[in-house]
Design an enzyme around this catalytic site. Structure first.
Site, PDB file in Angstrom:
ATOM      1  N   ASN A  99       1.860 -24.213 -58.645  1.00  0.00           N
ATOM      2  CA  ASN A  99       3.038 -23.430 -59.035  1.00  0.00           C
ATOM      3  C   ASN A  99       4.048 -24.349 -59.723  1.00  0.00           C
ATOM      4  OD1 ASN A  99       5.667 -22.262 -58.897  1.00  0.00           O
ATOM      5  ND2 ASN A  99       4.868 -20.724 -57.507  1.00  0.00           N
ATOM      6  N   ARG A 107      15.437 -16.861 -62.552  1.00  0.00           N
ATOM      7  CA  ARG A 107      16.108 -18.090 -62.093  1.00  0.00           C
ATOM      8  C   ARG A 107      15.342 -19.364 -62.465  1.00  0.00           C
ATOM      9  NH1 ARG A 107      15.342 -17.661 -55.596  1.00  0.00           N
ATOM     10  NH2 ARG A 107      16.358 -15.666 -55.954  1.00  0.00           N
ATOM     11  N   THR A 167       9.989 -16.718 -51.797  1.00  0.00           N
ATOM     12  CA  THR A 167       9.352 -15.491 -51.310  1.00  0.00           C
ATOM     13  C   THR A 167       9.151 -15.578 -49.802  1.00  0.00           C
ATOM     14  OG1 THR A 167       8.191 -15.545 -53.419  1.00  0.00           O
ATOM     15  CG2 THR A 167       7.521 -13.851 -51.862  1.00  0.00           C
ATOM     16  N   HIS A 214       9.159 -24.873 -60.287  1.00  0.00           N
ATOM     17  CA  HIS A 214      10.197 -25.878 -60.029  1.00  0.00           C
ATOM     18  C   HIS A 214      10.432 -26.815 -61.213  1.00  0.00           C
ATOM     19  CE1 HIS A 214      10.796 -24.463 -56.042  1.00  0.00           C
ATOM     20  NE2 HIS A 214       9.496 -24.502 -55.830  1.00  0.00           N
ATOM     21  N   HIS A 247       6.175 -17.593 -61.715  1.00  0.00           N
ATOM     22  CA  HIS A 247       6.748 -16.357 -61.180  1.00  0.00           C
ATOM     23  C   HIS A 247       7.875 -15.929 -62.111  1.00  0.00           C
ATOM     24  CE1 HIS A 247       8.611 -14.299 -57.345  1.00  0.00           C
ATOM     25  NE2 HIS A 247       8.516 -13.473 -58.365  1.00  0.00           N
ATOM     26  N   GLU A 260      -3.565 -12.917 -51.323  1.00  0.00           N
ATOM     27  CA  GLU A 260      -3.048 -14.250 -51.026  1.00  0.00           C
ATOM     28  C   GLU A 260      -2.306 -14.117 -49.703  1.00  0.00           C
ATOM     29  OE1 GLU A 260      -1.290 -16.539 -54.133  1.00  0.00           O
ATOM     30  OE2 GLU A 260      -0.145 -17.757 -52.720  1.00  0.00           O
ATOM     31  N   GLU A 281       2.950 -14.389 -61.154  1.00  0.00           N
ATOM     32  CA  GLU A 281       3.471 -13.636 -60.009  1.00  0.00           C
ATOM     33  C   GLU A 281       4.532 -12.665 -60.502  1.00  0.00           C
ATOM     34  OE1 GLU A 281       5.036 -16.171 -57.005  1.00  0.00           O
ATOM     35  OE2 GLU A 281       3.140 -17.196 -56.712  1.00  0.00           O
TER      36      GLU A 281
HETATM   37  N1  PXP Z   1       2.155 -18.336 -53.473  1.00  0.00           N
HETATM   38  C1  PXP Z   1       3.095 -17.386 -53.708  1.00  0.00           C
HETATM   39  C2  PXP Z   1       2.637 -15.966 -53.840  1.00  0.00           C
HETATM   40  C3  PXP Z   1       4.463 -17.739 -53.827  1.00  0.00           C
HETATM   41  O1  PXP Z   1       5.374 -16.773 -54.059  1.00  0.00           O
HETATM   42  C4  PXP Z   1       4.826 -19.099 -53.737  1.00  0.00           C
HETATM   43  C5  PXP Z   1       6.251 -19.540 -53.863  1.00  0.00           C
HETATM   44  O2  PXP Z   1       7.037 -18.819 -54.613  1.00  0.00           O
HETATM   45  C6  PXP Z   1       3.814 -20.042 -53.533  1.00  0.00           C
HETATM   46  C7  PXP Z   1       2.493 -19.637 -53.374  1.00  0.00           C
HETATM   47  C8  PXP Z   1       4.115 -21.507 -53.472  1.00  0.00           C
HETATM   48  O3  PXP Z   1       4.907 -21.807 -52.382  1.00  0.00           O
HETATM   49  P1  PXP Z   1       5.476 -23.281 -52.212  1.00  0.00           P
HETATM   50  O4  PXP Z   1       6.347 -23.543 -53.385  1.00  0.00           O
HETATM   51  O5  PXP Z   1       6.197 -23.225 -50.923  1.00  0.00           O
HETATM   52  O6  PXP Z   1       4.275 -24.201 -52.197  1.00  0.00           O
END
Ligand code: PXP
Length: 239
Positions: free
Chosen positions: A7, A49, A101, A10, A43, A151, A70
């Site tokens: 992901n 944001r 989330t 960030h 996402h 998931e 997402e």
């Molecule tokens: N999976 C989903 C569906 C999420 O919404 C998120 C975070 O937004 C993640 C995985 C990843 O989570 P993390 O950033 O805590 O590893």
């Protein structure tokens, strides 16, 4: 071998902190794929944001990178996602004020609408997934919705492990849901709050085929570099 989805929201958060163009999420998507991530997750939040519409469009256009978008159930976002044509979508709940989330979808309440949304993406041959809590009842509803994947939200297990509390009951919930989903022909993924330790724990569940990890990977990269962090996760997922 289980897959690693990374992901990169960030990266956009960091870029947006300065309102400039660095670090670039598009470059990050290509870079992490070269480093061995099996897919990237972004996402497109209703409040934009982190990832914005341009990021989403450009990243989803990449040929050599599998992209998991997402989305919430918001009709405007669903429409955009259908136009952007990612490889995969994952529907998640979204609350404006949450930091991240916080839990899975309310399937009981949203079953009918979710079924319609999933049908639209499947028609376009986009792999579909729902972000759910580890609940047997919800897995059964997912079968009714006819979604390709689930998931499982691993936030609760992650918090228990990090605070050194007993996580066995939560682990068993995730395991039983994974076994049932697999039996029903639904592919199982896991994500939220994962780090090396929690991924090692959940990697023991054979039915989980993909881990989606964001915050820890980007944070740990500050110290050892993203290439190394991806290598470390891939090594865990090999066992
Ligand atoms: N999976 C989903 C569906 C999420 O919404 C998120 C975070 O937004 C993640 C995985 C990843 O989570 P993390 O950033 O805590 O590893």
């Amino acid at each position: 071998m289980k897959r690693l989805g990374l992901n990169i929201d960030h990266v956009a958060t960091l870029r947006n902190a300065r309102g400039e163009s660095h670090p670039d999420p598009l470059y990050a998507a290509k870079f992490v794929a070269k480093c061995g991530a099996d897919s990237v997750t972004i996402h497109l939040r209703e409040d934009r944001r982190h990832i914005n519409d341009t990021d989403a469009k450009q990243i989803c256009k990449l040929d050599k990178v599998l992209v998991n978008l997402e989305i919430s159930m918001n009709s405007e976002i669903v429409k955009k996602a259908l136009n952007i044509m990612p490889d995969f979508i994952c529907v998640v709940p979204e609350k404006r004020k949450e930091i991240t989330t916080e839990g899975g979808l309310n399937l009981d309440f949203n079953k009918t609408d979710l079924k319609k949304i999933i049908k639209k993406f499947k028609k376009k041959k986009i792999r579909t997934s729902l972000f759910i809590n580890p609940s047997i009842k919800d897995v059964k509803i997912c079968k009714e919705i006819n979604v390709d994947c689930i998931e499982i939200h691993t936030g609760k297990l992650s918090n228990l492990v990090k605070s050194k509390k007993n996580y066995l009951s939560e682990f068993n919930k995730i395991k039983n849901c994974s076994i049932l989903a697999n039996h029903l022909g639904i592919e199982v993924h896991a994500g939220h709050g994962l780090d090396y330790e929690t991924t090692k724990i959940l990697n023991k569940i054979d039915q989980i085929k993909e881990f989606n990890i964001g915050h820890f990977i980007i944070g740990e990269s500050i110290f050892v570099g993203i290439n190394q962090v991806i290598k470390n996760f891939k090594k865990i997922l090999k066992n």
